[in-house]
Design a protein around this motif. Structure first.
Motif, mmCIF file in Angstrom:
data_model
loop_
_atom_site.group_PDB
_atom_site.id
_atom_site.type_symbol
_atom_site.label_atom_id
_atom_site.label_comp_id
_atom_site.label_asym_id
_atom_site.label_seq_id
_atom_site.Cartn_x
_atom_site.Cartn_y
_atom_site.Cartn_z
ATOM 1 N N PHE A 103 0.853 -1.179 0.000
ATOM 2 C CA PHE A 103 0.000 0.000 0.000
ATOM 3 C C PHE A 103 0.898 1.241 0.000
ATOM 4 N N ASP A 104 0.653 2.177 -0.903
ATOM 5 C CA ASP A 104 1.423 3.420 -0.903
ATOM 6 C C ASP A 104 0.662 4.494 -0.140
ATOM 7 N N MET A 105 1.404 5.436 0.454
ATOM 8 C CA MET A 105 0.814 6.368 1.425
ATOM 9 C C MET A 105 0.925 7.838 1.048
ATOM 10 N N ASP A 106 1.752 8.194 0.079
ATOM 11 C CA ASP A 106 2.113 9.595 -0.107
ATOM 12 C C ASP A 106 1.108 10.384 -0.943
ATOM 13 N N ALA A 107 1.160 11.696 -0.753
ATOM 14 C CA ALA A 107 0.327 12.634 -1.496
ATOM 15 C C ALA A 107 1.183 13.351 -2.540
ATOM 16 N N LEU A 108 0.607 14.380 -3.151
ATOM 17 C CA LEU A 108 1.269 15.123 -4.231
ATOM 18 C C LEU A 108 1.352 16.609 -3.888
ATOM 19 N N PRO A 109 2.341 17.311 -4.455
ATOM 20 C CA PRO A 109 2.443 18.761 -4.237
ATOM 21 C C PRO A 109 1.487 19.526 -5.159
ATOM 22 N N ILE A 110 0.190 19.385 -4.879
ATOM 23 C CA ILE A 110 -0.863 20.011 -5.686
ATOM 24 C C ILE A 110 -1.793 20.786 -4.762
ATOM 25 N N LEU A 111 -2.210 21.965 -5.182
ATOM 26 C CA LEU A 111 -3.176 22.763 -4.423
ATOM 27 C C LEU A 111 -4.575 22.243 -4.743
ATOM 28 N N GLU A 112 -5.269 21.748 -3.725
ATOM 29 C CA GLU A 112 -6.572 21.127 -3.935
ATOM 30 C C GLU A 112 -7.653 22.161 -4.261
ATOM 31 N N SER A 113 -8.585 21.754 -5.112
ATOM 32 C CA SER A 113 -9.687 22.618 -5.526
ATOM 33 C C SER A 113 -10.512 23.069 -4.321
ATOM 34 N N GLN A 114 -10.966 24.318 -4.382
ATOM 35 C CA GLN A 114 -11.876 24.857 -3.376
ATOM 36 C C GLN A 114 -13.273 25.065 -3.947
#
Length: 418
Positions: A103-114
């Motif tokens: 299982f991979d756990m990491d996220a991305l350097p992206i600004l999430e939509s508001q």
């Protein structure tokens, strides 16, 4: 365990590769509470094999943030410096095969939509860390892994169950360190999976095809600064050398036998218009549909980097910051996965293969298992997504979460001789 609530908590606290301190601490605590033998940090990761490690200040900031947001300081501090891998083991009542799930756990350097139409925004679990986002579904993967751990903690079996929670999949940075530490050396059967990947809800693929081998490089060009008007001949323009390399990398010929890719994603350097830049930095990648061709493509890219530097009197230091291989899923496990998917009576379409056309460092784990006589597959579990992977509006249909746990549980119990 409320799997949707857990997934939403992880979604709200996304951590990029090697900074998954809060996520990994939650994983450790949950697994210990279920009675698993849990190892983590330096015990499961080879330090020198980590790729593209964040700066010391970034790691320290992420660790402090995790503790402030509820991570156990005693556990998280043992992961300091970017050692966020976790491996849980449970041994059955008698000898048998060692079966592993990754299982991979990491996220991305992206600004999430508001946008108010974005479910995490509407439901109040949008990323609390602006600039970081779970835009690929790894929050779902981790939640599935913990729910599976709970389900299997109550089941008798023969053999050994191994649950591998990997950091830094994005960019192909985390798997190598766990492979080199020997975490796959005792595995007889390895199951990897991903949610989505253009398969709709109700679909399942027993294996993935068309993995692209990849090498990601960081190149630092070093020259000599000088006044751009009064003494330009005394300078050695590092940015010019890097630009020369960029143009020639993108001019590399395609291969007649393979699908190949090259891309310079970052080029930066210089401080002012009237100063010859003395340093420049480039981040780039190459990919190919076979491991051997990617090695040849990487060799050509390295030649261009070093010779472009030499043309302008520069030095060039090259670092591998990410890697992935190709892999072939074993037919026995593909068919087993398909059979168990059909047995859930939930999947409406079960197929034997689905093209990735991208890179995944789980391939390094798969190859290690297969090189040592074991079997491996990489499954795709379909789910509706609100936007493409790696998009600010990405989100998954959470319906797949309990279904995935049920399916993986069936796989585990079938392979761990009950």
């Amino acid at each position: 365990m409320d799997i949707c609530a857990l997934r939403r908590d992880l979604h709200q606290h996304p951590e990029v590769g090697f900074t998954e301190f809060r996520t990994a601490t939650i994983v450790v605590e949950q697994l210990l509470s279920l009675g698993y033998d849990v190892r983590f940090g330096r015990d499961v990761m080879e330090p020198s094999s980590r790729r593209g490690l964040p700066s010391e200040s970034e790691l320290d900031h992420a660790l402090s943030r995790a503790i402030a947001d509820g991570a156990s300081e005693a556990i998280a501090s043992q992961m300091a410096g970017g050692f966020t891998g976790v491996v849980a083991t449970r041994r059955g009542t008698a000898p048998g095969p060692t079966v592993a799930f990754r299982f991979d756990m990491d996220a991305l350097p992206i600004l999430e939509s508001q946008d108010t139409s974005h479910l995490p925004q509407a439901e109040g679990f949008r990323s609390a860390y602006d600039g970081n986002m779970h835009a690929c579904g790894h929050d779902g993967h981790t939640a599935i892994g913990l729910a599976l751990a709970k389900q299997l903690s109550e089941q008798p079996f023969q053999g050994t169950l191994k649950l591998i929670f990997q950091p830094a999949e994005e960019g192909g940075r985390g798997a190598r360190s766990m492979v080199d530490q020997g975490e796959l050396d005792d595995v007889d059967r390895l199951f990897c999976f991903h949610l989505g990947l253009d398969l709709p809800l109700g679909w399942m693929s027993g294996g993935a095809t068309e993995f692209l081998a990849s090498t990601k490089l960081s190149a630092h060009f070093q020259g000599v600064s000088a006044h751009a008007a009064a003494a330009p001949e005394k300078g050695k323009n590092a940015l010019l050398g890097a630009a020369t390399a960029l143009l020639n990398i993108h001019a590399l010929p395609r291969y007649s036998t393979d699908a190949t890719r090259v891309n310079v994603g970052v080029l930066e350097g210089g401080t002012a218009a009237n100063i010859i830049p003395d340093s420049a930095r480039m981040v780039l990648e190459c990919r190919a549909s076979t491991y051997e061709v990617n090695l040849d493509l990487e060799r050509r890219v390295r030649d261009i980097l070093t010779h472009s530097a030499a043309m302008h009197g520069l030095s060039c230091d090259i670092e591998v910051i990410g890697e992935a291989a190709t892999a072939t899923c074993d037919k026995d496990l593909i068919h087993l996965a398909m059979d168990q998917a059909k047995a859930t009576e939930w999947f409406t379409h079960v197929v034997d293969s689905h093209p990735m056309r991208a890179s995944e460092d789980a391939t390094l784990m798969m190859r290690r298992v297969q090189e040592r006589g074991g079997q491996a597959t990489y499954m795709v579990l379909g789910t509706s997504i609100a936007a493409p992977h790696h998009n600010p509006a990405f989100d998954i249909d959470e319906t797949i979460l309990p279904v995935a746990v049920c399916f993986l549980g069936r796989l585990a119990m079938h392979t761990l001789l009950s």
